[in-house]
Design an enzyme around this catalytic site. Structure first.
Site, short mmCIF file in Angstrom:
data_model
loop_
_atom_site.label_atom_id
_atom_site.label_comp_id
_atom_site.label_asym_id
_atom_site.label_seq_id
_atom_site.Cartn_x
_atom_site.Cartn_y
_atom_site.Cartn_z
N CYS A 33 0.81 -1.22 0.00
CA CYS A 33 0.00 0.00 0.00
C CYS A 33 0.84 1.27 0.00
CB CYS A 33 -0.92 0.02 1.22
SG CYS A 33 0.04 -0.01 2.74
N CYS A 102 -1.27 -5.08 7.24
CA CYS A 102 -0.92 -3.82 7.91
C CYS A 102 -0.10 -4.08 9.18
CB CYS A 102 -2.18 -3.05 8.28
SG CYS A 102 -3.31 -2.86 6.90
FE1 FES Z 1 -1.22 0.36 4.36
FE2 FES Z 1 -2.75 -0.71 6.17
S1 FES Z 1 -3.34 -0.13 4.18
S2 FES Z 1 -0.61 -0.41 6.27
#
Ligand code: FES
Length: 127
Positions: A33, A102
């Site tokens: 992400c 995450c």
């Molecule tokens: Fe990036 Fe959770 S979406 S760490």
């Protein structure tokens, strides 16, 4: 979707900030992400005596960062190294499956900060 503990650590994160004279710093980016976490530790006699974090990321990343600071403080380096993303998720009473990635950030940043401390300590010992 999120447990009360996750919401609590997201809304009131513990140990946020920087340690200017940190003994070890771990920086980790999440390839899935692009979120980033910095984790700072102070170490005395192989025990984590202080720990702070800055996380530029989602709510789950902030909650797991906050929780890992609470899990690691007061632990020996060997104990702290063994804290896994599952330990962090379990301490928060679980994370949604799609947010488990995450929790990698927090566990990896802690291990990196410890490695950084150990590398600096070894360099000092040689000097
Ligand atoms: Fe990036 Fe959770 S979406 S760490």
């Amino acid at each position: 979707m999120y447990t009360e503990k996750v919401m609590d650590h997201f809304a009131n994160p513990r140990n946020v900030g920087e340690i200017p004279d940190a003994d070890g710093i771990g920086k980790v980016g999440n390839p899935q992400c692009g979120d980033v976490m910095w984790l700072y530790i102070k170490v005395r006699d192989d025990i984590v005596t202080d720990i702070k974090f800055k996380t530029f990321g989602c709510g789950a990343a902030i909650a797991t960062s906050s929780m890992i600071t609470e899990l690691a403080i007061g632990k020996t380096l060997e104990e702290a190294k063994k804290i896994s993303r599952q330990d962090v998720a379990e301490s928060l009473d679980g994370l949604p499956p799609q947010k488990m990635h995450c929790s990698n950030l927090a566990a990896d940043a802690l291990r990196k900060a410890i490695e950084d401390y150990e590398t600096k300590k070894a360099a000092k010992a040689k000097a």
